[in-house]
Design a protein around this motif. Structure first.
Motif, PDB file in Angstrom:
ATOM      1  N   SER A 217      -3.108   6.576   0.664  1.00 37.11           N
ATOM      2  CA  SER A 217      -3.898   5.379   0.191  1.00 37.11           C
ATOM      3  C   SER A 217      -4.430   4.459   1.173  1.00 37.11           C
ATOM      4  O   SER A 217      -3.601   4.319   1.893  1.00 37.11           O
ATOM      5  CB  SER A 217      -3.712   5.072  -1.466  1.00 37.11           C
ATOM      6  OG  SER A 217      -2.173   4.329  -0.964  1.00 37.11           O
ATOM      7  N   PHE A 218      -5.392   3.439   0.834  1.00 34.25           N
ATOM      8  CA  PHE A 218      -5.501   2.775   1.197  1.00 34.25           C
ATOM      9  C   PHE A 218      -3.896   1.357   0.701  1.00 34.25           C
ATOM     10  O   PHE A 218      -3.296   0.706   1.778  1.00 34.25           O
ATOM     11  CB  PHE A 218      -6.253   1.319   0.481  1.00 34.25           C
ATOM     12  CG  PHE A 218      -6.728  -0.043   1.877  1.00 34.25           C
ATOM     13  CD1 PHE A 218      -7.543  -0.407   2.594  1.00 34.25           C
ATOM     14  CD2 PHE A 218      -5.963  -1.001   1.053  1.00 34.25           C
ATOM     15  CE1 PHE A 218      -7.599  -1.421   2.939  1.00 34.25           C
ATOM     16  CE2 PHE A 218      -5.938  -2.701   0.853  1.00 34.25           C
ATOM     17  CZ  PHE A 218      -6.974  -2.832   2.199  1.00 34.25           C
ATOM     18  N   SER A 219      -3.172   1.317  -0.167  1.00 31.20           N
ATOM     19  CA  SER A 219      -2.596   0.460  -0.109  1.00 31.20           C
ATOM     20  C   SER A 219      -0.805   1.275  -0.035  1.00 31.20           C
ATOM     21  O   SER A 219      -0.364   0.558   0.025  1.00 31.20           O
ATOM     22  CB  SER A 219      -2.051   1.288  -2.066  1.00 31.20           C
ATOM     23  OG  SER A 219      -2.573   0.554  -3.193  1.00 31.20           O
ATOM     24  N   LEU A 220      -1.221   2.624   0.339  1.00 30.81           N
ATOM     25  CA  LEU A 220      -0.045   3.086   1.349  1.00 30.81           C
ATOM     26  C   LEU A 220      -0.108   2.110   2.692  1.00 30.81           C
ATOM     27  O   LEU A 220       0.652   2.405   3.196  1.00 30.81           O
ATOM     28  CB  LEU A 220       0.027   4.602   0.657  1.00 30.81           C
ATOM     29  CG  LEU A 220       1.158   5.178   1.578  1.00 30.81           C
ATOM     30  CD1 LEU A 220       2.634   4.645   0.765  1.00 30.81           C
ATOM     31  CD2 LEU A 220       1.222   6.937   1.170  1.00 30.81           C
ATOM     32  N   SER A 221      -1.105   3.010   3.395  1.00 32.33           N
ATOM     33  CA  SER A 221      -1.185   3.066   4.507  1.00 32.33           C
ATOM     34  C   SER A 221      -1.547   1.525   5.366  1.00 32.33           C
ATOM     35  O   SER A 221      -1.356   1.070   6.378  1.00 32.33           O
ATOM     36  CB  SER A 221      -2.856   3.526   4.923  1.00 32.33           C
ATOM     37  OG  SER A 221      -3.315   3.227   4.914  1.00 32.33           O
ATOM     38  N   LYS A 222      -2.327   0.139   4.632  1.00 28.55           N
ATOM     39  CA  LYS A 222      -1.996  -0.882   4.495  1.00 28.55           C
ATOM     40  C   LYS A 222      -1.582  -1.504   3.871  1.00 28.55           C
ATOM     41  O   LYS A 222      -1.161  -2.991   4.976  1.00 28.55           O
ATOM     42  CB  LYS A 222      -3.957  -1.505   4.112  1.00 28.55           C
ATOM     43  CG  LYS A 222      -5.470  -0.051   4.676  1.00 28.55           C
ATOM     44  CD  LYS A 222      -4.860  -0.767   6.272  1.00 28.55           C
ATOM     45  CE  LYS A 222      -6.414   0.379   6.437  1.00 28.55           C
ATOM     46  NZ  LYS A 222      -6.205   0.892   7.825  1.00 28.55           N
ATOM     47  N   LEU A 223      -1.001  -1.777   3.161  1.00 26.37           N
ATOM     48  CA  LEU A 223      -0.258  -2.715   1.911  1.00 26.37           C
ATOM     49  C   LEU A 223       1.384  -2.437   2.368  1.00 26.37           C
ATOM     50  O   LEU A 223       2.418  -3.056   2.637  1.00 26.37           O
ATOM     51  CB  LEU A 223      -0.595  -3.382   0.936  1.00 26.37           C
ATOM     52  CG  LEU A 223      -1.841  -3.481   0.685  1.00 26.37           C
ATOM     53  CD1 LEU A 223      -1.867  -3.586  -1.307  1.00 26.37           C
ATOM     54  CD2 LEU A 223      -1.769  -4.566   1.268  1.00 26.37           C
ATOM     55  N   GLN A 283       1.068  -6.959  -2.274  1.00 29.02           N
ATOM     56  CA  GLN A 283       2.039  -5.903  -1.434  1.00 29.02           C
ATOM     57  C   GLN A 283       3.451  -6.729  -1.975  1.00 29.02           C
ATOM     58  O   GLN A 283       4.563  -6.097  -1.948  1.00 29.02           O
ATOM     59  CB  GLN A 283       2.563  -6.047  -0.483  1.00 29.02           C
ATOM     60  CG  GLN A 283       1.866  -8.014   0.734  1.00 29.02           C
ATOM     61  CD  GLN A 283       0.875  -8.441   0.766  1.00 29.02           C
ATOM     62  OE1 GLN A 283      -0.324  -8.101  -0.003  1.00 29.02           O
ATOM     63  NE2 GLN A 283       0.622  -8.839   2.125  1.00 29.02           N
ATOM     64  N   ALA A 284       2.854  -8.256  -2.866  1.00 34.76           N
ATOM     65  CA  ALA A 284       4.468  -9.305  -2.843  1.00 34.76           C
ATOM     66  C   ALA A 284       5.338  -8.359  -3.983  1.00 34.76           C
ATOM     67  O   ALA A 284       6.589  -8.449  -4.668  1.00 34.76           O
ATOM     68  CB  ALA A 284       4.490 -10.291  -2.737  1.00 34.76           C
ATOM     69  N   LEU A 285       4.752  -7.369  -4.810  1.00 33.20           N
ATOM     70  CA  LEU A 285       5.396  -6.615  -5.831  1.00 33.20           C
ATOM     71  C   LEU A 285       6.502  -6.013  -5.612  1.00 33.20           C
ATOM     72  O   LEU A 285       7.777  -5.946  -6.236  1.00 33.20           O
ATOM     73  CB  LEU A 285       4.308  -5.771  -6.118  1.00 33.20           C
ATOM     74  CG  LEU A 285       4.873  -5.236  -7.569  1.00 33.20           C
ATOM     75  CD1 LEU A 285       5.025  -6.217  -8.989  1.00 33.20           C
ATOM     76  CD2 LEU A 285       3.691  -3.644  -8.113  1.00 33.20           C
TER      77      LEU A 285
END
Length: 291
Positions: A217-223, A283-285
């Motif tokens: 996913s975008f979140s996985l690969s970018k963030l 991404q600070a989560l």
């Protein structure tokens, strides 16, 4: 009309708006800009954008007006205020709200604009700061198809995956579906990285494996890589994600739909904001999982 005959007014040059406006300038469109703090727009002014002192000036002097502001209240002020767009734009003007906002508000803007012979589209975007910079945003549009076709060349400067989803408000509904997807995904990315660390693995190497598989996913690969570097600079602010999730949750509840993943993610992000993370990137989560 040729692009150099179409004057675009751009209101809101924040993290994403700045890059979107910059791409329009590079594509050859005459650009008028307005934002609350002129200093934040200086780079665009240096590139050739014309600064306007008010929203009313933008509205009077532009053929197409794009808004990219923060919250639904900001959208209401920009469009409905005495010095706002609808009070000063000329008949035949096209307005495009690219803020993530309420579907009902998008319909209200459309209806009031029509009475003034102004075409209004809602067209929120996804892709974060990266997509905004490289002109690769997903653009989810709602409104009249003929108006959509007229402004499509402008959309194509800012995005790649551009789809008219339906009538006014449909773009906002689609963006809320996007945010619902991201909400649970971000929790999963944080849990996966935390799990990899607890298991004694190299989390970077784990990401190399799982970003190209079914979990990709975008979140996985970018963030995910930003999380590993401790890079919490905002590509998309926590406070704005909370706003989006709150609107999505309210919309789901109005339709009688249960969204437990969304509810959990919203609770976690609110906790992060209470700890001072409102102006960090989403991404600070990961900070909550590292405590």
């Amino acid at each position: 009309m040729q692009k150099n005959d179409i004057v675009i007014g751009f209101i809101g040059t924040g993290v994403m708006g700045k890059s979107m406006a910059g791409n329009l300038l590079k594509a050859g469109y005459p650009l008028h800009i307005f934002t609350r703090t002129k200093e934040k727009a200086q780079e665009l002014i240096d590139q050739g954008a014309v600064w306007k002192e008010s929203i009313a000036e933008i509205a009077r002097d532009s053929d197409v007006i794009i808004t990219m502001v923060g919250y639904p209240k900001d959208v209401e002020d920009v469009y409905f205020g005495d010095n706002g767009i609808l009070a000063h734009a000329l008949p035949g003007t096209y307005t495009i709200d690219m803020t993530t906002s309420k579907p009902a508000l998008a319909k209200e803007i459309f209806d009031k604009a029509r009475k003034r012979e102004i075409e209004a589209l809602d067209a929120p975007v996804s892709g974060g700061d990266i997509g905004a910079k490289n002109g690769g945003l997903a653009i989810m549009a709602g409104g009249n198809e003929e108006a959509y076709r007229k402004v499509l060349p402008i959309f194509e400067v800012m995005g790649e995956n551009i789809i008219l989803q339906g009538e006014a408000g449909a773009g906002q509904h689609t963006k809320l579906a996007n945010q619902i997807t991201i909400a649970s995904n971000m929790v999963g990315v944080c849990e996966a990285i935390s799990y990899a660390k607890k298991a004694g693995l190299s989390p970077g190497r784990v990401l190399d494996s799982i970003t190209t598989g079914a979990a990709g996913s975008f979140s996985l690969s970018k963030l995910g890589p930003r999380m590993l570097k401790g890079d919490y600079a905002p590509g998309f602010y926590v406070k704005h994600f909370i706003k989006d999730m709150t609107i999505a949750l309210e919309s789901a509840q109005e339709m009688g739909l249960s969204t437990p993943g969304l509810s959990l993610s919203l609770d976690l992000y609110r906790e992060l904001a209470e700890q001072g993370g409102s102006d960090s990137g989403t991404q600070a989560l990961i900070k909550l999982f590292e405590q």
